[in-house]
Motif scaffolding. Structure first.
Motif, PDB file in Angstrom:
ATOM      1  N   ASP A 166       0.862  -1.172   0.000  1.00  0.00           N
ATOM      2  CA  ASP A 166       0.000   0.000   0.000  1.00  0.00           C
ATOM      3  C   ASP A 166       0.906   1.231   0.000  1.00  0.00           C
ATOM      4  O   ASP A 166       1.604   1.488   0.976  1.00  0.00           O
ATOM      5  N   ASP A 167       0.889   1.988  -1.111  1.00  0.00           N
ATOM      6  CA  ASP A 167       1.813   3.125  -1.199  1.00  0.00           C
ATOM      7  C   ASP A 167       1.451   4.261  -0.255  1.00  0.00           C
ATOM      8  O   ASP A 167       2.217   5.222  -0.115  1.00  0.00           O
ATOM      9  N   ALA A 171       5.888   3.516   5.596  1.00  0.00           N
ATOM     10  CA  ALA A 171       6.918   2.643   6.157  1.00  0.00           C
ATOM     11  C   ALA A 171       7.067   1.343   5.377  1.00  0.00           C
ATOM     12  O   ALA A 171       8.038   0.612   5.584  1.00  0.00           O
ATOM     13  N   GLN A 172       6.136   1.041   4.486  1.00  0.00           N
ATOM     14  CA  GLN A 172       6.185  -0.234   3.778  1.00  0.00           C
ATOM     15  C   GLN A 172       7.098  -0.139   2.564  1.00  0.00           C
ATOM     16  O   GLN A 172       7.084   0.855   1.828  1.00  0.00           O
ATOM     17  N   ALA A 197      10.304  -0.878  10.843  1.00  0.00           N
ATOM     18  CA  ALA A 197       9.364   0.215  10.621  1.00  0.00           C
ATOM     19  C   ALA A 197       7.973  -0.066  11.183  1.00  0.00           C
ATOM     20  O   ALA A 197       7.321   0.823  11.737  1.00  0.00           O
ATOM     21  N   LEU A 198       7.517  -1.311  11.056  1.00  0.00           N
ATOM     22  CA  LEU A 198       6.135  -1.622  11.434  1.00  0.00           C
ATOM     23  C   LEU A 198       6.018  -2.400  12.734  1.00  0.00           C
ATOM     24  O   LEU A 198       4.969  -2.351  13.390  1.00  0.00           O
ATOM     25  N   ASP A 462       3.364  -8.616   3.209  1.00  0.00           N
ATOM     26  CA  ASP A 462       4.073  -8.555   4.481  1.00  0.00           C
ATOM     27  C   ASP A 462       3.166  -9.150   5.547  1.00  0.00           C
ATOM     28  O   ASP A 462       2.072  -8.628   5.808  1.00  0.00           O
ATOM     29  N   VAL A 463       3.632 -10.238   6.147  1.00  0.00           N
ATOM     30  CA  VAL A 463       2.773 -10.987   7.076  1.00  0.00           C
ATOM     31  C   VAL A 463       3.283 -10.789   8.501  1.00  0.00           C
ATOM     32  O   VAL A 463       4.435 -11.127   8.814  1.00  0.00           O
ATOM     33  N   PRO A 464       2.430 -10.235   9.389  1.00  0.00           N
ATOM     34  CA  PRO A 464       2.854 -10.070  10.792  1.00  0.00           C
ATOM     35  C   PRO A 464       2.903 -11.397  11.514  1.00  0.00           C
ATOM     36  O   PRO A 464       1.990 -12.229  11.380  1.00  0.00           O
ATOM     37  N   VAL A 465       3.986 -11.629  12.250  1.00  0.00           N
ATOM     38  CA  VAL A 465       4.156 -12.869  13.018  1.00  0.00           C
ATOM     39  C   VAL A 465       4.576 -12.500  14.427  1.00  0.00           C
ATOM     40  O   VAL A 465       5.301 -11.533  14.651  1.00  0.00           O
ATOM     41  N   ARG A 466       4.118 -13.287  15.398  1.00  0.00           N
ATOM     42  CA  ARG A 466       4.512 -13.054  16.773  1.00  0.00           C
ATOM     43  C   ARG A 466       4.285 -14.323  17.590  1.00  0.00           C
ATOM     44  O   ARG A 466       3.717 -15.297  17.101  1.00  0.00           O
TER      45      ARG A 466
END
Length: 468
Positions: A166-167, A171-172, A197-198, A462-466
């Motif tokens: 997403d422009d 931060a992406q 950044a994220l 971009d996949v968030p992982v935790r």
């Protein structure tokens, strides 16, 4: 005589009559005053009503006071019970971590199908993980959960929704064209930058990590491919991640090095599955290239060695930079490119798959009760499928940290392939000599419909992982 008495009687009568009237008036006055006072005080019924009202108000006040005291007591008891329960859960969780750490030893001591002797790296990592878990458990127990440094808890994997580019999100990082191996290595750096950044809240706190998945769409409309960019260790010490949410930390390093399945490996596998499930053009047969630096490469090697993961995913290639993966037995159907700088000690932490043998020794005191022998395993992967490339240390880097840096790796590969999609200016005299292994591997990945196709289109997730 009768006539003379009449006036006197009349006068007396008049006097008595006047006095009687005065008494009557006084009585009336007294009566009115009495009535007024009675009215002011109230009738007996009114007095009883007032008394009843007063007792009711008093009863309400007493009841309210007692209820408040009981409520405060109940809330206090509940709060104490919750506090005790939380402390108990924290202590219990710490000892569960110890149990799981000890569970690494059967894997570490089992060796491999080609050599039953234990691998030095895995035994050492299992010991370190168990030591950290035990230290944390005792500290947590002695402080009854008030101090939980969480040195060994790898938690459970949690993966968020894949986020396309997403422009409007400044931060992406935008999709990167892939025309050389250097671009593949740089895509891992893009993943590092996305994490910072994220995912990073502050210097010592991470909300989550990110794994980048690039979809390569051939210009002729052929079958798409996936390049999974896996960054390495970011919070280097558990205390650098206050919430312990980021799975790519020192705990993930130890679990992966000991041969266990780390939460980070699980989150990467789940991230790939989420991307495939979200895109109708993708499926279990979609070709996948796993690329990682440091712990990211360990994770790629772990997944490429897992028969269960490979049964549902078509992994064709693994590219690592600065990753100790010699202890892994990657499927012989997968092509592997292993890149390392000459002075990168992290890449050598697999000790070339060295084995350790412990033998009891008899003899008089103070002779040691056992002898430890470290030897080469003799394992050599198939050179047709497993390419190892050792590059000279990067100019400007003066220590092990500089030799291991992910920027240094994509710059070193750039010196071999200066014609990549986003070329760096190459200072005079620092171009590297030809690297036949690197060149041949790149040639195998290049071409229409392949991973390295500059005319292809690219989409990124971009996949968030935790961990939790």
């Amino acid at each position: 005589m009768a006539g003379a008495l009449a006036p006197e009687l009349s006068f007396e009568n008049q006097t008595l009559l006047g006095q009687s009237r005065m008494l009557g008036e006084r009585f009336e006055t007294a009566e009115l005053e009495c009535a007024s006072k009675i009215k002011a005080i109230g009738s007996p019924a009114t007095l009883l009503d007032r008394a009843g009202t007063w007792f009711q108000d008093a009863a309400r006040a007493v009841t309210t006071t007692i209820s408040g005291a009981v409520g405060w007591t109940t809330e206090t008891v509940d709060d104490v019970a919750d506090w005790v329960g939380e402390r108990h859960d924290t202590v219990t969780s710490a000892w569960i971590d110890v149990h799981e750490a000890f569970g690494l030893f059967p894997v570490a001591l089992a060796g491999t199908p080609d050599n039953p002797r234990p691998q030095l790296t895995r035994v050492g990592a299992a010991y370190l993980q168990t030591f950290g878990a035990s230290l944390d458990a005792w500290a947590t127990t002695l402080t009854y959960g008030l101090w939980d440094i969480d040195l060994a808890g790898d938690g459970e994997p949690v993966v968020g929704t894949p986020m396309g580019y997403d422009d409007t999100v400044t931060a992406q990082i935008p999709p990167r064209p892939l025309s050389s191996i250097r671009d593949v290595i740089w895509s891992v750096t893009d993943s590092y930058d996305t994490n910072t950044a994220l995912g990073q809240v502050s210097k010592h706190d991470w909300a989550e990590g990110y794994v980048r998945v690039t979809k390569v769409i051939p210009p002729n409309g052929g079958e798409p491919r996936l390049v999974v960019s896996i960054p390495g260790t970011q919070p280097w010490f558990p205390l650098d991640d206050l919430g312990n949410e980021h799975p790519a930390d020192f705990i993930g390093d130890l679990v992966g090095a000991a041969g266990g399945r780390s939460t980070y490996s699980d989150t990467v596998a789940m991230a790939i599955d989420k991307v495939i499930a979200s895109d109708p053009d993708l499926g279990s047969a979609t070709p996948i290239l796993l690329a990682g630096h440091s712990l990211g490469g360990i994770t790629a090697g772990d997944l490429a060695s897992d028969p269960d993961f490979l049964s549902d995913h078509n992994v064709t290639d693994v590219i690592t930079a600065g990753s100790p993966i010699d202890n892994n037995r990657i499927s012989e159907e997968i092509h592997v490119l292993e890149i390392a700088h000459d002075g990168d000690v992290v890449a050598d932490l697999d000790f070339a798959d060295s084995r350790v043998t412990v033998e009891p020794v008899s003899g008089p005191f103070p002779r040691a009760p056992f002898r430890v022998e470290v030897s080469d395993s003799g394992y050599v992967p198939d050179p047709e499928r497993h390419t190892k490339v050792t590059l000279p240390n990067p100019p400007g880097a003066e220590d092990a940290k500089g030799y291991h840096d992910h920027f240094a790796y994509h710059e070193s590969v750039e010196r071999v392939f200066p014609q990549s999609a986003v070329a760096l200016p190459i200072p005079s005299g620092v171009a590297l000599p030809r690297q036949p292994g690197l060149e041949s591997y790149q040639e195998r990945l290049t071409g229409e419909g392949n991973y390295l196709d500059f005319d292809a289109k690219y989409e990124v997730y971009d996949v968030p992982v935790r961990r939790e």
